[in-house]
Design an enzyme around this catalytic site. Structure first.
Site, PDB file in Angstrom:
ATOM      1  N   GLU A   1       0.746  -1.510   0.027  1.00 54.26           N
ATOM      2  CA  GLU A   1       0.041   0.162  -0.112  1.00 54.26           C
ATOM      3  C   GLU A   1       1.082   0.851   0.015  1.00 54.26           C
ATOM      4  O   GLU A   1       1.950   1.151   0.026  1.00 54.26           O
ATOM      5  CB  GLU A   1      -1.244   0.264   1.399  1.00 54.26           C
ATOM      6  CG  GLU A   1      -0.766  -0.417   2.464  1.00 54.26           C
ATOM      7  CD  GLU A   1       0.373   0.128   3.131  1.00 54.26           C
ATOM      8  OE1 GLU A   1       0.294   0.973   4.282  1.00 54.26           O
ATOM      9  OE2 GLU A   1       1.772  -0.371   3.060  1.00 54.26           O
TER      10      GLU A   1
ATOM     11  N   GLU B   1       3.984   1.544   1.420  1.00 53.65           N
ATOM     12  CA  GLU B   1       5.597   0.615   1.170  1.00 53.65           C
ATOM     13  C   GLU B   1       5.675  -0.720   1.952  1.00 53.65           C
ATOM     14  O   GLU B   1       6.610  -1.284   1.875  1.00 53.65           O
ATOM     15  CB  GLU B   1       6.579   1.690   0.415  1.00 53.65           C
ATOM     16  CG  GLU B   1       5.533   2.379  -0.048  1.00 53.65           C
ATOM     17  CD  GLU B   1       7.129   3.324  -0.522  1.00 53.65           C
ATOM     18  OE1 GLU B   1       7.483   3.442  -2.054  1.00 53.65           O
ATOM     19  OE2 GLU B   1       8.111   3.751  -0.214  1.00 53.65           O
TER      20      GLU B   1
END
Length: 796
Positions: A428, A431
C-alpha cells in the site's frame, strides 16, 4: 613535502543530515547542478542529474593558530534567508558566538554551468584581523559514494586548485582570490579538519589521497575587504570541471546572480498568485513550494520529478544504501505534478506524464521507485502507483493540456494491469504491507473510472464498460474488505475503517475477514510486539475515498472512523494538529531523538494535516487552522518536512515539538498537498475530486449489478445470491460448469474486452447452490486439468 596523504582509506563514509534549510539551483537546464543547505553549510550537491549526490559537505574553517579552531557547522550560529521572492538562492550568515568574526555567504548556482557559486564576506573584528585564517573544507562523495574517491591538488596557471575523481565524475574547486596552500587527505586521519583541530596549524600539505574517503582543504587568500567568490564545479573529466570552474569565476558574481534571479522570475510567470489570498502567511510558503516543485524536476530527463533532494537520516547511511529520496516514485511524482497544476502550471505536469509513459513496463505496471533513467531501485508493486499516472492523464485532458501527446496507450495498459493484478495490492502507500487498503482502493477505483472515460471517447465501449463494472466491483467491496465490525480502539466505535486487511498474495484462498486477520508491523525492535489484530491498526487512508469522490464527507462510517483515528494518531502541537501514519508505526526518530536506523517510532506527518484539511473542507468546515499549521510546520525558509517531532521538547537531541525531525525535508508530496489545499480553499471544492467518480458514487447517478469476481489469484469460496459470479482469466477460454454435481453441464465462451482480460459471467442461480467448473484453454487447445468450486449463498 610528502606528496601522498597517510591514513588510507579514511573513516567509513556517511552521508549527512536530511533536514535541509534550502535547495539551491538555477532554473535553466544548462545548469545541471543542485546544492542543499543544512545548519548553515552546503551539504549534498547533485550532478549531472537530480538523483546523483556528489559531495557530502562543504564548509569553512576558522583558526587563530593559537587558541581556537572552528568549523561553521559546529561552532557558529547561522541565519538563512531567501535572496528574493521567487529564486532558490540564499543568503547565509554564520556568526562566532564570541563576536570575533562572521561569514556571510550568498549561494546560487551558475545560470549556465554545472557550478555552485558562493560569494563570501569574511568580516573579522579589528583586534583579530591579523590572526584569523580561513579555510575551505570539501568532502567529495563522487559517483554517489564516499569510498574509492581520489583527491588531488593541481597547479593550473600557477594556481593551486582542488580536484577529485571517482568513476565518470570529476569536481574542481577554487576561489576568486586563490588559495595560499592546499592539501588532500583521508577523512579522520590526514584531512585538513583533523590537521587544524590537532594544533590550530595547517601543517600537512599533500598532493593526493587515492581510493578512499577523502577531503580537500584550501587556505583562502582572503582579500583586505574580506570579499571573494568560491566555486565548485563538475565535469565528465578533469579538464571539463576546471574549465567550467574558471569560466564561472571569470564572470562577476553580481552578473551571475542577476541572471539566476531573472530565470526564476520567468519560471514563475504562469503561477496563479490568486492562491495567496487563501494562505495565512501572505503567500510565502506557496511561492517557495511552487519553486521547489519546479526545482525537483531533472534538467536532462525532462518530467522526472524526485521525491526529495535528501537522504533521510543520512548521518547513519553509507555507500551500501544508495537510495534516499532522490528517486522517482510515481505516487510522489503525480502529487508533485498535480500540485503544480493547482498553482496554474501545466507544462511541467505534461512532461511528467510523458516521462511516466516512457517508464511504463511492458505489462502496464510501474516499478515501485526508480532512478531517473528508469532503472529500478526497489522492485515492489503498488497498485496506487499504477493508478496515479491514469489520474494525471485524465486531469491534463480536462485542462486541455495534453497538446499533441496521446496518453491512451499508457492509460489502457495501466488499467489492464490493475484489473489483471488486483484487487489486493502487494504494497500500500506506506510501502510495507500487502492486502486491501482503503487509500490504494480509492486510487484504483478512480483510475478505472477515468480510464473508462478515455476508452469510451475512443469508441472502445466494450473495454469502457468492463472497466466501469470492475470499478463498481471494487467499490461494492470496500466495506467488506476494509471495515471491522469488532474494533476495540475507541470504546464507542466498533465499526470503522482499518489501515489494511493483510493478504498473503501467494494464497488464492486467503481470508478476507477484517475481524480476524493479523497484521505484522515493520521497523519495530525485535524485543517488542510486532503483530497485532488488523482490526486495531488504523490510519486515515480512507479519507482518500472522500478526496476523489467515492464516499461523501458526511458518510457515518467515515465520521466514526475519524473518531478512532483521532484517538490514537492525532498530535496537538503549538502550531496546530498533526497526525501519525498508523498505529504502532516504527518509521521515524527513535524515542531518545536519535536517527531512525531500521527501527524507530513513527512521527507525525505534516502532509496528513493537509489530507485532513481537504476532508474538513469537503465536509463544509473552515480549514484556516490547518493551513496555518502547515505554514508553521515549515522551516524558516519554507521547507516542509516529512515528519515533525511529536513529543515534548528534547533539546539535547535538537528535537522540538512541531518542528522537523531527521527525516526528509523538503518533501515534495507535502509541498504539493499544501498548494492543492490553497486551491481547494480558493475554489471551495477539493482540488483532487474527480467529477465522474463523485457523480457515480456520491450522487449515485448509476446503480450497477453487484459483481463477485473469481480469479486465479483470488479463488473465493462463496458468493452471494444477489451477485453475478464473474470468472476472469488471462487468456481465451471456455467455461464448463454445473450447479447439479455434473448431472448436467453448461458451456460458455469467454469475452475479451481487451488488455489481456477474458471473462465469463455465470447466470444467477438464486439459492444455496454449489457451482463447480473447469476450463478449456482455447489457444493451447487443452484442459486446465482441475475443477474449481464456489458456493452460492442466500444473501440475508
Amino acid at each position: 613535502m610528502d606528496k601522498s596523504a597517510f591514513g588510507y582509506p579514511g573513516l567509513t563514509p556517511r552521508w549527512t543530515r536530511s533536514d535541509k534549510d534550502a535547495i539551491v539551483t538555477a532554473y535553466s537546464t544548462s545548469s545541471p547542478v543542485w546544492a542543499t543547505v543544512s545548519a548553515g553549510i552546503i551539504n549534498e550537491v547533485y550532478y549531472p542529474s537530480i538523483d546523483s549526490p556528489q559531495i557530502r559537505d562543504l564548509q569553512f574553517l576558522v583558526t587563530d593558530g593559537e587558541t581556537f579552531f572552528h568549523d561553521e557547522r559546529r561552532h557558529t550560529q547561522s541565519e538563512i534567508v531567501q535572496q528574493c521572492t521567487n529564486s532558490l538562492g540564499y543568503r547565509i550568515v554564520s556568526t562566532d558566538v564570541e563576536g570575533r568574526y562572521s561569514i556571510e555567504k550568498q549561494v546560487i548556482t551558475a545560470p549556465h554551468a554545472p557550478c555552485v557559486l558562493i560569494h563570501v564576506q569574511f568580516t573579522v573584528a579589528e583586534e583579530w584581523k591579523s590572526k584569523l585564517r580561513l579555510f575551505a573544507l570539501l568532502a567529495p562523495h563522487l559517483n554517489i559514494g564516499g569510498q574509492h574517491n581520489d583527491a588531488f591538488v593541481r597547479q593550473v596557471v600557477n594556481r593551486g586548485m582542488l580536484t577529485a575523481h571517482c568513476g565518470p565524475y570529476w569536481l574542481a574547486a577554487d576561489c576568486s582570490s586563490g588559495f595560499n596552500r592546499c592539501s588532500a587527505g583521508y577523512v579522520g586521519a590526514s584531512d585538513g579538519w583533523t590537521d587544524l583541530r590537532n594544533n590550530f596549524h595547517f601543517d600537512w600539505e599533500f598532493y593526493s589521497a587515492i581510493d578512499g574517503n577523502v577531503a580537500l582543504t584550501g587556505e583562502v587568500n582572503v582579500p583586505d575587504d574580506g570579499n571573494f567568490t568560491f566555486a565548485l564545479s563538475f565535469g565528465s573529466n578533469e579538464h571539463n570541471a576546471i574549465a567550467a570552474l574558471t569560466e564561472s569565476l571569470s564572470i562577476p558574481f553580481a552578473e551571475h546572480r542577476e541572471r539566476f534571479q531573472s530565470q526564476w522570475a520567468r519560471a514563475c510567470i504562469d503561477r496563479d498568485d490568486a492562491l495567496v489570498q487563501a494562505s495565512n502567511d501572505k503567500g510565502n510558503l506557496f511561492r517557495v513550494s511552487h519553486s521547489l516543485l519546479l526545482a525537483h524536476e531533472d534538467k536532462t530527463c525532462h518530467g522526472a520529478i524526485i521525491a526529495s533532494l535528501s537522504i533521510p537520516w543520512g548521518e547513519v547511511k553509507g555507500d551500501d544504501d544508495l537510495g534516499g529520496y532522490h528517486l522517482v516514485w510515481t505516487r510522489d511524482l503525480v502529487n508533485s505534478a498535480t500540485g503544480l497544476m493547482a498553482s496554474g502550471e501545466l507544462s511541467t505536469p505534461l512532461r511528467a506524464l510523458i516521462y511516466l509513459a516512457s517508464a511504463q513496463l511492458p505489462d502496464g505496471g510501474f516499478f515501485q521507485n526508480f532512478w531517473i533513467d528508469g532503472r529500478p531501485y526497489w522492485q515492489g508493486v503498488q497498485l496506487d502507483e499504477v493508478a496515479f499516472p491514469i489520474l494525471l492523464a485524465w486531469r491534463l485532458k480536462q485542462r486541455n493540456a495534453l497538446q499533441l501527446f496521446d496518453p491512451y496507450p499508457m492509460v489502457k495498459a495501466a488499467a489492464g494491469y490493475l484489473v489483471r493484478s488486483g484487487p489486493a495490492t502487494p504494497q500500500e502507500r506506506w510501502e510495507e504491507n500487502a492486502g486491501y487498503s482503503p487509500s490504494t482502493l480509492a486510487a484504483h477505483i478512480s483510475a478505472l473510472i477515468c480510464a473508462s472515460e478515455f476508452a469510451s471517447e475512443r469508441g472502445d465501449q466494450v473495454l469502457a464498460n468492463y472497466l466501469l463494472e470492475y470499478a463498481d466491483f471494487l467499490e461494492q467491496h470496500l466495506e467488506r474488505w476494509t471495515v471491522t465490525t469488532q474494533g476495540t480502539v475507541h470504546s464507542d466505535v466498533n465499526r470503522h475503517y482499518i489501515r489494511i486487511l493483510p493478504i498473503k498474495l501467494d494464497d488464492p484462498h486467503a481470508s478476507e475477514d477484517p475481524n480476524t486477520a493479523t497484521l505484522t508491523i515493520r521497523n519495530r525492535p525485535a524485543d517488542v510486539q510486532s503483530s497485532f489484530p488488523a482490526k486495531d491498526v488504523v490510519d486515515a487512508g480512507f479519507l482518500e475515498l472522500v478526496r476523489y469522490g467515492i464516499r461523501p464527507a458526511n458518510d457515518p462510517l467515515v465520521v466514526d472512523s475519524l473518531k478512532v483515528v483521532d484517538t490514537v494518531l492525532k498530535v496537538n502541537t503549538p502550531f496546530g494538529p498533526c497526525w501519525r501514519r498508523y498505529s504502532y508505526d516504527g518509521y521515524g526518530q527513535r524515542a531518545d531523538g536519535g536517527p531512525y536506523c531500521g527501527i524507530g517510532q513513527g512521527r507525525a506527518w505534516p502532509l496528513l494535516t493537509g489530507e485532513r484539511a481537504h476532508y474538513e473542507l469537503a465536509a463544509g468546515n473552515d480549514v484556516d487552522d490547518y493551513v496555518r499549521a502547515l505554514e508553521h510546520f515549515a522551516g524558516p525558509t519554507g521547507m516542509l518536512p516529512e515528519q515533525i517531532w511529536d513529543e515534548p521538547d528534547l533539546p539535547e537531541a535538537r528535537m522540538w515539538l512541531g518542528k522537523p525531525t531527521g527525516s526528509a525535508m523538503p518533501l515534495m508530496w507535502a509541498h504539493a498537498e499544501y498548494i492543492k489545499l490553497l486551491r481547494s480553499v480558493r475554489d471551495g471544492v477539493p482540488a483532487d475530486r474527480i467529477d465522474p467518480v463523485y457523480q457515480r458514487y456520491c450522487n449515485r447517478k448509476v446503480v450497477s449489478d453487484k459483481l463477485e469476481i473469481w480469479k486465479f489469484n483470488r479463488q473465493l469460496r462463496s458468493f452471494r445470491s444477489d451477485e453475478i459470479l464473474r470468472i476472469q482469466l488471462g487468456a481465451a477460454f471456455h467455461l464448463i460448469w454445473t450447479d447439479d454435481e455434473w448431472a448436467s453441464t453448461h458451456k460458455l465462451a469467454s469475452t475479451c474486452p481487451g488488455e489481456g482480460i477474458h471473462f465469463v459471467d455465470l447466470p444467477k442461480t438464486g439459492g444455496n447452490t454449489w457451482v463447480e467448473f473447469t476450463i478449456w484453454w482455447c489457444d493451447a487447445q487443452s484442459w486446465e486439468g482441475r475443477n474449481f468450486g464456489v458456493e452460492c449463498v442466500v444473501n440475508t
